[in-house]
Every structure is written in structure tokens, then in C-alpha cells.
Design a protein around this motif. Structure first.
Motif, PDB file in Angstrom:
ATOM      1  N   PRO A  95     -42.310  61.021 -36.232  1.00 61.12           N
ATOM      2  CA  PRO A  95     -41.128  61.758 -36.685  1.00 61.12           C
ATOM      3  C   PRO A  95     -40.302  60.909 -37.650  1.00 61.12           C
ATOM      4  O   PRO A  95     -40.289  59.682 -37.544  1.00 61.12           O
ATOM      5  CB  PRO A  95     -40.352  62.008 -35.382  1.00 61.12           C
ATOM      6  CG  PRO A  95     -40.771  60.902 -34.476  1.00 61.12           C
ATOM      7  CD  PRO A  95     -42.192  60.580 -34.831  1.00 61.12           C
ATOM      8  N   LEU A  96     -39.640  61.547 -38.591  1.00 60.63           N
ATOM      9  CA  LEU A  96     -38.738  60.829 -39.494  1.00 60.63           C
ATOM     10  C   LEU A  96     -37.632  61.774 -39.956  1.00 60.63           C
ATOM     11  O   LEU A  96     -37.902  62.821 -40.549  1.00 60.63           O
ATOM     12  CB  LEU A  96     -39.483  60.270 -40.709  1.00 60.63           C
ATOM     13  CG  LEU A  96     -38.609  59.580 -41.771  1.00 60.63           C
ATOM     14  CD1 LEU A  96     -37.847  58.400 -41.183  1.00 60.63           C
ATOM     15  CD2 LEU A  96     -39.444  59.125 -42.965  1.00 60.63           C
ATOM     16  N   VAL A  97     -36.403  61.376 -39.683  1.00 59.11           N
ATOM     17  CA  VAL A  97     -35.216  62.142 -40.083  1.00 59.11           C
ATOM     18  C   VAL A  97     -34.208  61.207 -40.719  1.00 59.11           C
ATOM     19  O   VAL A  97     -33.989  60.091 -40.228  1.00 59.11           O
ATOM     20  CB  VAL A  97     -34.587  62.840 -38.850  1.00 59.11           C
ATOM     21  CG1 VAL A  97     -33.155  63.265 -39.126  1.00 59.11           C
ATOM     22  CG2 VAL A  97     -35.418  64.045 -38.431  1.00 59.11           C
ATOM     23  N   PHE A  98     -33.612  61.630 -41.818  1.00 64.95           N
ATOM     24  CA  PHE A  98     -32.430  60.987 -42.383  1.00 64.95           C
ATOM     25  C   PHE A  98     -31.287  61.989 -42.229  1.00 64.95           C
ATOM     26  O   PHE A  98     -31.340  63.085 -42.789  1.00 64.95           O
ATOM     27  CB  PHE A  98     -32.623  60.661 -43.862  1.00 64.95           C
ATOM     28  CG  PHE A  98     -33.386  59.404 -44.136  1.00 64.95           C
ATOM     29  CD1 PHE A  98     -32.744  58.263 -44.601  1.00 64.95           C
ATOM     30  CD2 PHE A  98     -34.756  59.346 -43.924  1.00 64.95           C
ATOM     31  CE1 PHE A  98     -33.452  57.096 -44.858  1.00 64.95           C
ATOM     32  CE2 PHE A  98     -35.481  58.195 -44.173  1.00 64.95           C
ATOM     33  CZ  PHE A  98     -34.816  57.061 -44.641  1.00 64.95           C
ATOM     34  N   GLY A  99     -30.276  61.623 -41.431  1.00 68.46           N
ATOM     35  CA  GLY A  99     -29.172  62.528 -41.190  1.00 68.46           C
ATOM     36  C   GLY A  99     -27.854  61.790 -41.134  1.00 68.46           C
ATOM     37  O   GLY A  99     -27.717  60.673 -41.624  1.00 68.46           O
ATOM     38  N   GLY A 100     -26.864  62.425 -40.510  1.00 70.94           N
ATOM     39  CA  GLY A 100     -25.524  61.856 -40.462  1.00 70.94           C
ATOM     40  C   GLY A 100     -24.636  62.460 -41.536  1.00 70.94           C
ATOM     41  O   GLY A 100     -25.105  63.129 -42.474  1.00 70.94           O
ATOM     42  N   GLY A 101     -23.344  62.202 -41.410  1.00 69.68           N
ATOM     43  CA  GLY A 101     -22.375  62.812 -42.312  1.00 69.68           C
ATOM     44  C   GLY A 101     -22.538  62.430 -43.764  1.00 69.68           C
ATOM     45  O   GLY A 101     -22.110  63.177 -44.656  1.00 69.68           O
ATOM     46  N   ALA A 102     -23.149  61.273 -44.032  1.00 71.38           N
ATOM     47  CA  ALA A 102     -23.311  60.823 -45.418  1.00 71.38           C
ATOM     48  C   ALA A 102     -24.559  61.401 -46.086  1.00 71.38           C
ATOM     49  O   ALA A 102     -24.824  61.120 -47.247  1.00 71.38           O
ATOM     50  CB  ALA A 102     -23.353  59.292 -45.463  1.00 71.38           C
ATOM     51  N   ILE A 103     -25.338  62.188 -45.341  1.00 68.26           N
ATOM     52  CA  ILE A 103     -26.517  62.868 -45.904  1.00 68.26           C
ATOM     53  C   ILE A 103     -26.338  64.353 -45.649  1.00 68.26           C
ATOM     54  O   ILE A 103     -26.378  64.805 -44.512  1.00 68.26           O
ATOM     55  CB  ILE A 103     -27.825  62.404 -45.231  1.00 68.26           C
ATOM     56  CG1 ILE A 103     -27.994  60.901 -45.329  1.00 68.26           C
ATOM     57  CG2 ILE A 103     -29.010  63.161 -45.819  1.00 68.26           C
ATOM     58  CD1 ILE A 103     -28.590  60.395 -46.598  1.00 68.26           C
ATOM     59  N   ASN A 104     -26.157  65.142 -46.682  1.00 69.80           N
ATOM     60  CA  ASN A 104     -25.965  66.583 -46.517  1.00 69.80           C
ATOM     61  C   ASN A 104     -26.870  67.336 -47.485  1.00 69.80           C
ATOM     62  O   ASN A 104     -26.419  67.800 -48.527  1.00 69.80           O
ATOM     63  CB  ASN A 104     -24.494  66.965 -46.756  1.00 69.80           C
ATOM     64  CG  ASN A 104     -23.595  66.475 -45.640  1.00 69.80           C
ATOM     65  OD1 ASN A 104     -23.749  66.873 -44.495  1.00 69.80           O
ATOM     66  ND2 ASN A 104     -22.660  65.604 -45.976  1.00 69.80           N
ATOM     67  N   LYS A 105     -28.126  67.446 -47.114  1.00 69.46           N
ATOM     68  CA  LYS A 105     -29.066  68.118 -48.007  1.00 69.46           C
ATOM     69  C   LYS A 105     -29.692  69.348 -47.377  1.00 69.46           C
ATOM     70  O   LYS A 105     -29.910  70.347 -48.039  1.00 69.46           O
ATOM     71  CB  LYS A 105     -30.160  67.140 -48.456  1.00 69.46           C
ATOM     72  CG  LYS A 105     -29.686  66.129 -49.501  1.00 69.46           C
ATOM     73  CD  LYS A 105     -30.864  65.573 -50.274  1.00 69.46           C
ATOM     74  CE  LYS A 105     -30.404  64.757 -51.478  1.00 69.46           C
ATOM     75  NZ  LYS A 105     -31.540  64.319 -52.308  1.00 69.46           N
ATOM     76  N   GLY A 106     -30.024  69.270 -46.086  1.00 67.48           N
ATOM     77  CA  GLY A 106     -30.633  70.398 -45.419  1.00 67.48           C
ATOM     78  C   GLY A 106     -31.996  70.766 -45.981  1.00 67.48           C
ATOM     79  O   GLY A 106     -32.247  71.918 -46.302  1.00 67.48           O
TER      80      GLY A 106
END
Length: 438
Positions: free
Chosen positions: A286-297
Motif C-alpha cells: 500500500p502507498l498513500v500520500f495524505g494529510g492537510g498539505a496534500i489535497n488532490k483526491g
């Protein structure tokens, strides 16, 4: 202001366990940020995969190609680059890069504090070199940066996460931080030979559907899968707790959270243990880049490698990527990134193996000799070939199928190119010595 970066690392987690049921919190991070559907490790074993992350180089480049080969004390880790560029750095959990391989030789800190010079230059430290030796599913201990022992009681994943929350709550926010959280879950407990999920959650997953890439093979998945899934669900709950803490402190919007694993798990279906094979059950993560500083969806279908994560993290912090790094920057905050045509995997310990995965094919070759004695070779024999378009669960090894001889020739050429690119000898390939049905 530079973003805070949290790297959340699980151990031995299959890619298909990232879904709305098992991991609703991480799934939400991916829905709001970026979810990479085709992420693969570059080395399916614990220590080497961690060395690749810390150095940005393949295992044969950083020389940590087996478990039990520590990082050189003068090697520059990710922590060094973040320290030099105005970040506070923290490491929490499993390290697995300090103890030497052979008993009675070198440094051994499997159950004792990691020496200061072997902590990768992280400033804050709540870790153990071999966490499964200092703890079980419940209860255990880690050490701080000065070697002081810190006991914990409760489910291990919760306690490791508590150290991360404590760090966030105590951080003064004068500088951004880079925090590496290395959980042991869902990895099996070595001395028990058993996965250890939270006791109250195991029954919830007793009838969970088994992955199709396991069920046509013998293995221990029927017995072990409920604990395995319960452990993964507990990691997700802890990511949720971490997100809540960031929001309560008002720093979530300036934080990037990356979630991934070192390798997958095939539950003794492809060899006598859980990883160290070329199969997607072993290498797909699995690989996710998230958090408030990443907003791409967005869902990203590009092939990506674990080796691509270090340069991406530095890039997100505005830190120049060193020329020694072997990976590519991922399309997280920029769209001009060329897509990989393959992922290159080095396999050690179970074999002297090399593999590539393209979008359509998987090819693997192995050398003669023990993967515990040698780490590379100049001569390799075809081992596996899968047509992933028609056989996504890798049920039919086509390495001896004459209809695919041109594909094998092409795969050999691609693999050879990848090996030479990272400093290995240009290999000579031969037809299989051993015929594997699967």
C-alpha cells in the motif's frame, strides 16, 4: 512554511488490505490525497528495505543486502538531510539497521540500546533495533536516544503510536519536523511463529474473504489471516488517533502523512516463509500520500517503487535530491514526472534473485548458490514469467512456454539494463535449471 512530514511504516503488509473496511482512516487520507495503486518494494525483506529508504539507494549500492548488515555510521540518512535543512527529526519503533549478522562479531544490540552512532542521526529516538526481540504483541520496551530503557504495557502498535503522539504534543512548532514511525505490525512474532492481532478484534475477521492469490496454494493463511487483519485494523485506528492529535494541535493542514510498508506477505505459499519472492503477494504494498498539505483526491496507476519515496520526501520539504539517490520523484506536488516502464526488485536470503515488473509482465531470474552466502552474480537462470494481463494472481509460470520466448528475451534485456544502472555486472542469462509450476 515547510510542511511537517510523517512517514508511517507498517511491516509485511499486503497492498490489498488497504480498503474502506480494514483501513477507513488511511483510505480517507488516500481519497483526499493520493493513493498509489501500483507500489512495489525494491527489496522484499525487512533490513534491506529499510536501508533503501534511509539511503535512497538499492541494497547492492548501500551494501545492506541481508538482514544483519548495519548501516555504515558515516552514511548520510534521510535524517541528515532533514537536520541540515531546518527540520527536527524523530524515529519511533523498529530500526533493524544496527546489529551485525554473525554472533560474537561486531555490534549486537538486538535486545539492548542502539549505540548513538547507529541511530541514523535522528535527534529524537524511541526505538529498538529488533523490536520483536524486545516486545510481543502486548508489552515490551524501547530505548531513548541516550540508551535509557522505556517500558510499555498494552498492545504494541498502540504503544508505539503513543510515543508519536507524545512527540507531536511536546513539539514546540518552532521548526517543522520529520517523523518516521516504524510499526512492527502486522509482521508475525518470530519466537511465537504467529501473527498477533489485538485480542478484542480477531473474531471480527474470522470469516473475512481470503485473497485469490493464496487459496490455490498451500500455506498457513487460514489460521493466521484473522490475526493479520486485526493487526492491520489496529494500525488504521492508530493513524486515526494521530490525525486527531494533529488537528487538535492545529498543525494538520501543514502536515504530510505517507503510509506504506516494506513488503507484502504470501503466508508460506511461495516459499517456506512470508516474503523474499518475486510474487505480487510479496512485493506489492500500500502507498498513500495524505494529510492537510496534500489535497488532490487522485488514484495514481503509475508503477512506483519504494526507492522512489526518499527523493519524493526530500522534494516535498524543498531539499535538493542528492545525485546518489536511485529513485524518481513521485507525482505528488508536480506533474512533470516521467512514468516508470518497470519496477526493479533485488531478492536476497531466500535466493540470489533479480526481478522486474512491468504493467503486463513479471520476470524473475536467480543465480546458483545460496542467497545467504552471496548477494549477487554475473550468471542468472530464468525462474518465473507471468502474463499479468491474463493471470493477475500468478497461477501459471510461463518461463518454459515457447510461445513467450520473445517476451523472455525482452524481459532479460530490461532486467539487465536495470542491474547495470545500479552498478551490478551485466548478467548472462540461461534457460531454467528448476521448473516451478507456480
Amino acid at each position: 512554511m515547510k510542511p511537517n512530514i510523517i512517514f508511517y511504516f507498517s511491516d509485511q503488509q499486503r497492498w490489498d488490505t488497504l480498503n474502506e473496511t480494514l483501513m477507513p482512516n488511511v483510505w480517507e487520507l488516500g481519497e483526499e490525497g493520493l493513493l498509489f495503486e501500483n507500489s512495489y518494494t525494491c527489496q522484499p525483506v525487512c533490513g534491506p528495505a529499510r536501508a533503501c529508504l534511509q539511503t535512497g539507494q538499492y541494497a547492492t549500492e548501500n551494501q545492506c543486502y541481508w538482514n544483519g548488515i548495519p548501516l555504515e555510521e558515516d552514511v548520510k540518512t534521510m535524517a541528515d538531510y532533514f537536520n541540515e535543512n531546518g527540520y527536527d527529526t524523530a524515529y519511533i519503533g523498529k530500526w533493524h539497521l544496527a546489529s551485525d549478522r554473525y554472533p560474537g562479531k561486531g555490534v549486537h544490540c538486538e535486545k539492548t540500546a542502539v549505540p548513538k552512532g547507529r541511530q541514523g542521526n535522528y535527534k529524537y529516538w524511541r526505538a529498538a533495533d529488533i523490536l520483536e526481540f524486545t516486545s510481543h504483541g502486548y508489552d515490551g520496551y524501547v530505548f531513548d536516544e541516550d540508551g535509557n530503557k522505556i517500558d510499555f504495557k498494552g498492545y504494541r502498535a498502540d504503544c508505539i503510536n503513543d510515543f508519536a503522539i507524545e512527540y507531536i504534543n511536546n513539539h514546540n512548532n518552532e521548526k517543522p519536523f520529520f517523523m518516521f514511525i516504524s510499526q512492527l505490525e502486522p509482521h508475525h512474532q518470530n519466537d511465537h511463529g504467529h501473527f498477533e492481532g489485538p485480542k478484542e478484534l480477531i473474531e471480527n475477521f474470522r470469516d473475512y474473504p481470503l485473497p485469490e492469490d493464496l487459496t490455490f496454494l498451500k500455506g498457513n493463511y487460514k489460521k493466521e489471516y484473522p490475526d493479520y487483519l486485526a493487526a492491520i485494523h489496529s494500525l488504521d485506528k492508530n493513524v486515526g488517533r494521530l490525525v486527531d492529535t494533529l488537528k487538535e494541535k492545529g498543525i494538520y493542514e501543514n502536515t504530510i502523512i505517507v503510509y506504506t510498508s516494506d513488503h507484502g506477505c504470501h503466508f508460506k505459499t511461495r516459499n517456506m516463509e512470508y516474503k523474499r519472492s518475486c510474487h505480487d503477494s510479496s512485493i506489492h504494498t500500500p502507498l498513500v500520500f495524505g494529510g492537510g498539505a496534500i489535497n488532490k483526491g487522485e488514484n495514481i496507476e503509475n508503477l512506483v517503487s519504494l526507492i522512489d519515496i526518499p527523493p519524493t520526501l526530500l522534494s516535498l520539504a524543498g531539499i535538493p535530491v542528492p545525485e546518489s539517490y536511485s529513485g524518481n520523484i513521485l507525482p505528488v506536488n508536480r506533474n512533470d514526472v516521467p512514468e516508470r516502464d518497470c519496477v526493479f526488485i533485488q531478492i536476497s536470503e531466500s535466493q540470489i534473485g533479480r526481478a522486474i515488473r512491468t504493467k503486463n509482465f513479471k520476470y524473475s531470474a536467480r543465480a546458483i548458490g545460496s542467497g545467504m552466502m552471496k548477494h549477487s552474480s554475473s550468471v542468472y537462470f530464468d525462474d518465473f514469467l507471468y502474463d499479468l494481463r491474463n493471470d493477475p494472481h500468478e497461477k501459471n509460470n510461463l518461463v518454459n512456454n515457447k510461445m513467450y520466448k520473445d517476451v523472455i528475451k525482452e524481459m532479460r534485456e530490461i532486467l539487465s539494463k536495470e542491474m547495470v544502472k545500479v552498478g551490478e555486472k551485466k548478467p548472462i542469462f540461461y534457460k531454467p535449471l528448476i521448473k516451478h509450476k507456480y
